[in-house]
Scaffold this motif. Structure first.
Motif, PDB file in Angstrom:
ATOM      1  N   LEU A  19       0.827  -1.201   0.000  1.00  0.00           N
ATOM      2  CA  LEU A  19       0.000   0.000   0.000  1.00  0.00           C
ATOM      3  C   LEU A  19       0.867   1.258   0.000  1.00  0.00           C
ATOM      4  O   LEU A  19       0.608   2.199  -0.753  1.00  0.00           O
ATOM      5  N   ALA A  20       1.894   1.268   0.831  1.00  0.00           N
ATOM      6  CA  ALA A  20       2.750   2.452   0.941  1.00  0.00           C
ATOM      7  C   ALA A  20       3.623   2.632  -0.290  1.00  0.00           C
ATOM      8  O   ALA A  20       3.851   3.763  -0.735  1.00  0.00           O
ATOM      9  N   GLY A  21       4.115   1.549  -0.851  1.00  0.00           N
ATOM     10  CA  GLY A  21       5.043   1.650  -1.962  1.00  0.00           C
ATOM     11  C   GLY A  21       4.407   1.801  -3.327  1.00  0.00           C
ATOM     12  O   GLY A  21       4.972   2.425  -4.217  1.00  0.00           O
ATOM     13  N   VAL A  22       3.206   1.256  -3.491  1.00  0.00           N
ATOM     14  CA  VAL A  22       2.575   1.260  -4.806  1.00  0.00           C
ATOM     15  C   VAL A  22       1.310   2.114  -4.823  1.00  0.00           C
ATOM     16  O   VAL A  22       1.195   3.050  -5.613  1.00  0.00           O
ATOM     17  N   VAL A  23       0.381   1.815  -3.951  1.00  0.00           N
ATOM     18  CA  VAL A  23      -0.926   2.468  -3.974  1.00  0.00           C
ATOM     19  C   VAL A  23      -0.822   3.948  -3.615  1.00  0.00           C
ATOM     20  O   VAL A  23      -1.615   4.766  -4.104  1.00  0.00           O
ATOM     21  N   SER A  24       0.162   4.323  -2.815  1.00  0.00           N
ATOM     22  CA  SER A  24       0.308   5.728  -2.412  1.00  0.00           C
ATOM     23  C   SER A  24       0.511   6.647  -3.613  1.00  0.00           C
ATOM     24  O   SER A  24       0.178   7.831  -3.550  1.00  0.00           O
ATOM     25  N   ASN A  25       1.038   6.128  -4.709  1.00  0.00           N
ATOM     26  CA  ASN A  25       1.247   6.956  -5.899  1.00  0.00           C
ATOM     27  C   ASN A  25      -0.059   7.339  -6.590  1.00  0.00           C
ATOM     28  O   ASN A  25      -0.075   8.232  -7.429  1.00  0.00           O
ATOM     29  N   PHE A  26      -1.147   6.684  -6.239  1.00  0.00           N
ATOM     30  CA  PHE A  26      -2.431   6.973  -6.854  1.00  0.00           C
ATOM     31  C   PHE A  26      -3.302   7.878  -5.986  1.00  0.00           C
ATOM     32  O   PHE A  26      -4.455   8.114  -6.320  1.00  0.00           O
ATOM     33  N   ALA A  27      -2.747   8.392  -4.890  1.00  0.00           N
ATOM     34  CA  ALA A  27      -3.498   9.289  -4.017  1.00  0.00           C
ATOM     35  C   ALA A  27      -3.774  10.598  -4.749  1.00  0.00           C
ATOM     36  O   ALA A  27      -2.998  11.041  -5.587  1.00  0.00           O
ATOM     37  N   SER A  28      -4.865  11.219  -4.397  1.00  0.00           N
ATOM     38  CA  SER A  28      -5.271  12.463  -5.048  1.00  0.00           C
ATOM     39  C   SER A  28      -4.334  13.606  -4.665  1.00  0.00           C
ATOM     40  O   SER A  28      -3.931  13.740  -3.513  1.00  0.00           O
ATOM     41  N   GLY A  29      -4.004  14.433  -5.629  1.00  0.00           N
ATOM     42  CA  GLY A  29      -3.201  15.613  -5.374  1.00  0.00           C
ATOM     43  C   GLY A  29      -4.052  16.827  -5.045  1.00  0.00           C
ATOM     44  O   GLY A  29      -3.540  17.895  -4.742  1.00  0.00           O
ATOM     45  N   ILE A  78      15.824  12.240  -5.067  1.00  0.00           N
ATOM     46  CA  ILE A  78      15.308  11.291  -6.048  1.00  0.00           C
ATOM     47  C   ILE A  78      14.344  12.058  -6.947  1.00  0.00           C
ATOM     48  O   ILE A  78      13.310  12.541  -6.501  1.00  0.00           O
ATOM     49  N   ASP A  79      14.706  12.192  -8.213  1.00  0.00           N
ATOM     50  CA  ASP A  79      13.932  13.020  -9.136  1.00  0.00           C
ATOM     51  C   ASP A  79      12.656  12.360  -9.639  1.00  0.00           C
ATOM     52  O   ASP A  79      11.706  13.040  -9.995  1.00  0.00           O
ATOM     53  N   ASN A  80      12.618  11.025  -9.672  1.00  0.00           N
ATOM     54  CA  ASN A  80      11.417  10.318 -10.120  1.00  0.00           C
ATOM     55  C   ASN A  80      10.364  10.408  -9.023  1.00  0.00           C
ATOM     56  O   ASN A  80      10.534   9.844  -7.942  1.00  0.00           O
ATOM     57  N   TYR A  82       7.346   9.123  -8.646  1.00  0.00           N
ATOM     58  CA  TYR A  82       6.722   7.862  -8.228  1.00  0.00           C
ATOM     59  C   TYR A  82       7.660   7.039  -7.355  1.00  0.00           C
ATOM     60  O   TYR A  82       7.254   6.487  -6.335  1.00  0.00           O
ATOM     61  N   LEU A  83       8.917   6.964  -7.729  1.00  0.00           N
ATOM     62  CA  LEU A  83       9.904   6.228  -6.942  1.00  0.00           C
ATOM     63  C   LEU A  83      10.133   6.901  -5.597  1.00  0.00           C
ATOM     64  O   LEU A  83      10.196   6.240  -4.556  1.00  0.00           O
ATOM     65  N   SER A  84      10.220   8.219  -5.597  1.00  0.00           N
ATOM     66  CA  SER A  84      10.438   8.970  -4.371  1.00  0.00           C
ATOM     67  C   SER A  84       9.285   8.778  -3.384  1.00  0.00           C
ATOM     68  O   SER A  84       9.498   8.523  -2.197  1.00  0.00           O
ATOM     69  N   THR A  85       8.057   8.886  -3.878  1.00  0.00           N
ATOM     70  CA  THR A  85       6.879   8.706  -3.024  1.00  0.00           C
ATOM     71  C   THR A  85       6.795   7.275  -2.500  1.00  0.00           C
ATOM     72  O   THR A  85       6.555   7.048  -1.313  1.00  0.00           O
ATOM     73  N   GLY A  86       7.000   6.298  -3.383  1.00  0.00           N
ATOM     74  CA  GLY A  86       6.927   4.896  -2.973  1.00  0.00           C
ATOM     75  C   GLY A  86       7.988   4.540  -1.949  1.00  0.00           C
ATOM     76  O   GLY A  86       7.701   3.874  -0.943  1.00  0.00           O
ATOM     77  N   LEU A  87       9.213   4.983  -2.175  1.00  0.00           N
ATOM     78  CA  LEU A  87      10.291   4.674  -1.229  1.00  0.00           C
ATOM     79  C   LEU A  87      10.083   5.354   0.121  1.00  0.00           C
ATOM     80  O   LEU A  87      10.373   4.769   1.162  1.00  0.00           O
TER      81      LEU A  87
END
Length: 134
Positions: A19-29, A78-80, A82-87
């Motif tokens: 959930l933290a590494g993958v699903v968190s990237n789909f949270a609303s901005g 970390i410039d990416n 999605y990677l930054s948020t997931g990590l």
């Protein structure tokens, strides 16, 4: 620790990491309820800057830890996105699990040899009768 408990904890940790590494990237901005309420009464331009009105958001200040390595739901450097948020989510879960596990380990019930009672052990003395009438 029993095998079933280990499987349960490992499964829970795995779900939390996913959930933290993958699903968190789909949270609303979009602003959440508190942000939305704080912005009521103000007008904004195309860059989302306050241009008029009166609202709580006008009193907004930068957080004291805004320059920390894990600020703004990401990892600095970390410039990416999605990677930054997931990590950062995975790191947060692991840190929370380690602190919680450490607290449970420190506060766990001790075995009888250590002066406490083991989990599931009856606290009544084995020599005491349970339900006898006089």
């Amino acid at each position: 620790m029993t095998g079933r408990l280990r499987v349960f904890l490992a499964g829970g940790l795995l779900v939390a990491l996913l959930l933290a590494g993958v699903v968190s990237n789909f949270a609303s901005g979009s602003p959440d309820g508190l942000d939305h309420a704080a912005r009521q009464g103000c007008t904004f331009n195309a860059d989302d800057e306050i241009t008029g009105g009166t609202c709580m958001a006008q009193q907004e200040q930068e957080h004291q830890l805004a320059d920390s390595p894990l600020a703004d739901y990401g990892i600095r450097g970390i410039d990416n996105e999605y990677l930054s948020t997931g990590l950062s989510g995975v790191l947060g879960v692991l840190l929370t699990f380690a602190i919680g596990g450490g607290m449970f380990w420190l506060l766990r019930r001790r075995s009888p040899e250590e002066g406490g009672h083991a989990l599931g052990e009856d606290l009544a003395s084995p020599s005491e009768p349970s339900d006898q009438k006089a």
